[in-house]
Design a protein around this motif. Structure first.
Motif, short mmCIF file in Angstrom:
data_model
loop_
_atom_site.label_atom_id
_atom_site.label_comp_id
_atom_site.label_asym_id
_atom_site.label_seq_id
_atom_site.Cartn_x
_atom_site.Cartn_y
_atom_site.Cartn_z
N VAL A 143 0.78 -1.16 -0.04
CA VAL A 143 0.05 0.16 -0.09
C VAL A 143 0.71 0.96 -0.35
O VAL A 143 2.10 1.33 0.53
N ILE A 144 0.41 2.37 -0.60
CA ILE A 144 1.12 3.52 -0.49
C ILE A 144 0.02 4.88 -0.09
O ILE A 144 -1.25 4.66 -0.42
N GLU A 145 0.66 5.46 0.85
CA GLU A 145 -0.27 6.30 1.43
C GLU A 145 0.58 7.73 1.93
O GLU A 145 1.76 7.84 2.13
N GLN A 146 -0.22 8.57 2.19
CA GLN A 146 0.26 9.95 2.63
C GLN A 146 0.48 9.80 4.19
O GLN A 146 -0.70 10.22 4.70
N ALA A 147 1.43 9.60 4.42
CA ALA A 147 1.69 9.21 6.00
C ALA A 147 1.68 10.70 6.87
O ALA A 147 1.34 10.69 7.97
N ALA A 148 2.11 11.81 6.18
CA ALA A 148 2.09 13.03 6.71
C ALA A 148 2.11 13.87 5.70
O ALA A 148 2.35 13.57 4.54
N PRO A 149 1.96 15.22 5.84
CA PRO A 149 1.87 16.34 4.99
C PRO A 149 2.98 16.39 3.99
O PRO A 149 3.22 16.99 2.91
N ASP A 150 4.25 15.78 4.67
CA ASP A 150 5.59 16.13 4.07
C ASP A 150 6.19 14.82 3.81
O ASP A 150 7.54 14.40 3.24
N ARG A 151 5.43 13.53 3.85
CA ARG A 151 5.92 12.19 3.89
C ARG A 151 4.87 11.29 3.11
O ARG A 151 3.83 11.21 3.46
N VAL A 152 5.50 10.37 2.34
CA VAL A 152 4.73 9.39 1.72
C VAL A 152 5.19 7.94 2.14
O VAL A 152 6.58 7.89 1.89
#
Length: 419
Positions: A104-113
């Motif tokens: 899975v690929i996700e936006q973990a934080a505003p500055d981090r994927v």
């Protein structure tokens, strides 16, 4: 301290630094002042896997920093890359079956994927590197994964967990440093760029039975990459990993933009005289060694024209003296690399007479990257065809070339002898 021990310690510190960076990202909330607009986007993600090897590739709008960590219950690998957003809505499932069960690929934080790979069994990262964009190709993060024992995977998980706990306790985290105080921020392994010749609409030479040069050299290049990576000494990239067409200048640009430490182009040519056979290694020289060498170089250099592209104009004869000196130095190093490869090939592979040769191959024209072109043999010769089609010959030859590459780097990395 020996160079080997120092190198091993530096690699360990680099690994710990990467783990620390990701652990901090897991444990700390990003600042509200983060300038997301300056960060790249993740444009695409893909995973290929077999039981022996897997690869994650992230297409990025620009180069960025990354870090990785091993996780258990269930067994996973997590890869974080500094990025503002994800352009791909639904990544394709893994191609093939093997080490990677799903991801899975996700936006973990505003500055981090974050990309999380769920493993079918214990595995570890063999190498990871970022490629700069060139021509119409995006920047890429490439992560190669190989099997690991349960004990090794458990050790990696414990190491990463300990680093995370240390990060939580540290009020002001400090990056590891060398004894002299300089931060170790980058991998020191040489980058070898392997260029499988031809591809796509350009098949290269062809046997009477229809076997194409482009397929032979791609299979060989993938095997050579595997051997070099398994050595643990090199980062290795290919100009192409599938049946696609690349212009000659694109191949050179990829090596130059990524500051490659060696460029090695792989070919298997043909000639009108079927008795001509054997492997050889070329460096670039405007004056070909003999008529055959000039014919072979002209055939390769016409590739772009045949495919509908024009080879760009070469630089003027009178160039800046610094560029000229750099080019001369690269030719010296290219010749050293060619000699090292031939020395390793000689005991077990049929070679041409005077196997270190010169020709004006366009693909060897980078002024700042040592470059060689390996002709594995001739598809116009029945004995060479038989060799090129055999996996044991391919393995033996690829192993010899890998040894030659290692010998070359041993030479240029050796400290000067005191007079």
């Amino acid at each position: 301290m020996s160079k080997t021990v120092r190198f091993a310690l530096e690699r360990l510190l680099v690994t710990l630094l990467a783990v620390l960076a990701l652990s901090l990202a897991f444990c700390m909330q990003p600042s509200a002042q983060a300038q997301e607009a300056d960060l790249p986007s993740v444009r695409d993600a893909r995973v290929s896997t077999t039981s022996e090897r897997a690869r994650l590739v992230l297409d990025l709008s620009d180069t960025s920093e990354f870090a990785l960590v091993s996780l258990d219950e269930p067994q996973r690998l997590a890869i974080d890359v500094r990025a503002a957003d994800i352009s791909v809505s639904q990544p394709s499932p893994p191609a093939g079956e093997g080490l990677i069960a799903s991801y899975v690929i996700e936006q973990a934080a505003p500055d981090r994927v974050r990309t999380t790979l769920t493993l079918s069994g214990p595995a570890q990262v063999q190498q990871a590197y970022v490629l700069d964009p060139f021509e119409d190709q995006p920047a890429r993060l490439v992560v190669d994964i190989i099997p690991a024992t349960a004990e090794v995977f458990a050790e990696n998980v414990a190491r990463d967990r300990a680093a995370s706990q240390t990060a939580q306790q540290a009020a002001v985290p400090q990056a590891p440093t060398e004894p002299g105080g300089s931060n170790i921020a980058t991998d020191t392994r040489p980058l070898v760029v392997i260029d499988p010749g031809h591809g796509g609409i350009d098949s290269g030479a062809e046997t009477a039975s229809g076997v194409k040069e482009k397929d032979i050299v791609l299979a060989f290049s993938l095997r050579l990459q595997e051997i070099l990576v398994e050595s643990g000494r090199f980062d290795v990239a290919l100009t192409r990993e599938s049946d696609v067409f690349l212009r000659l200048e694109e191949r050179v640009a990829l090596a130059r933009s990524n500051k490659a430490d060696m460029f090695i182009s792989i070919h298997a040519d043909s000639f009108q005289q079927p008795e001509i056979r054997g492997a050889s290694v070329y460096t670039r020289d405007e004056n070909a060694t003999d008529v055959l060498d000039k014919v072979l170089a002209d055939q390769e250099n016409k590739t772009d024209i045949i495919a509908g592209f024009a080879v760009p104009q070469m630089a003027p004869q009178v160039v800046d003296i610094l560029v000229d000196l750099m080019r001369r130095e690269m030719r010296v190093q290219s010749f050293m690399a060619a000699q090292s490869i031939i020395h390793q090939l000689e005991p077990s592979v049929q070679l041409r007479r005077f196997p270190v040769r010169q020709a004006d191959f366009f693909v060897l024209q980078a002024p700042d990257v040592p470059s060689v072109l390996v002709e594995l043999g001739f598809l116009s010769n029945s004995s060479d065809i038989e060799n090129l089609m055999q996996s044991d010959w391919r393995d033996r030859t690829a192993e010899a070339i890998a040894r030659g590459i290692s010998t070359y780097f041993d030479q240029i990395e050796a400290p000067p002898v005191a007079e």
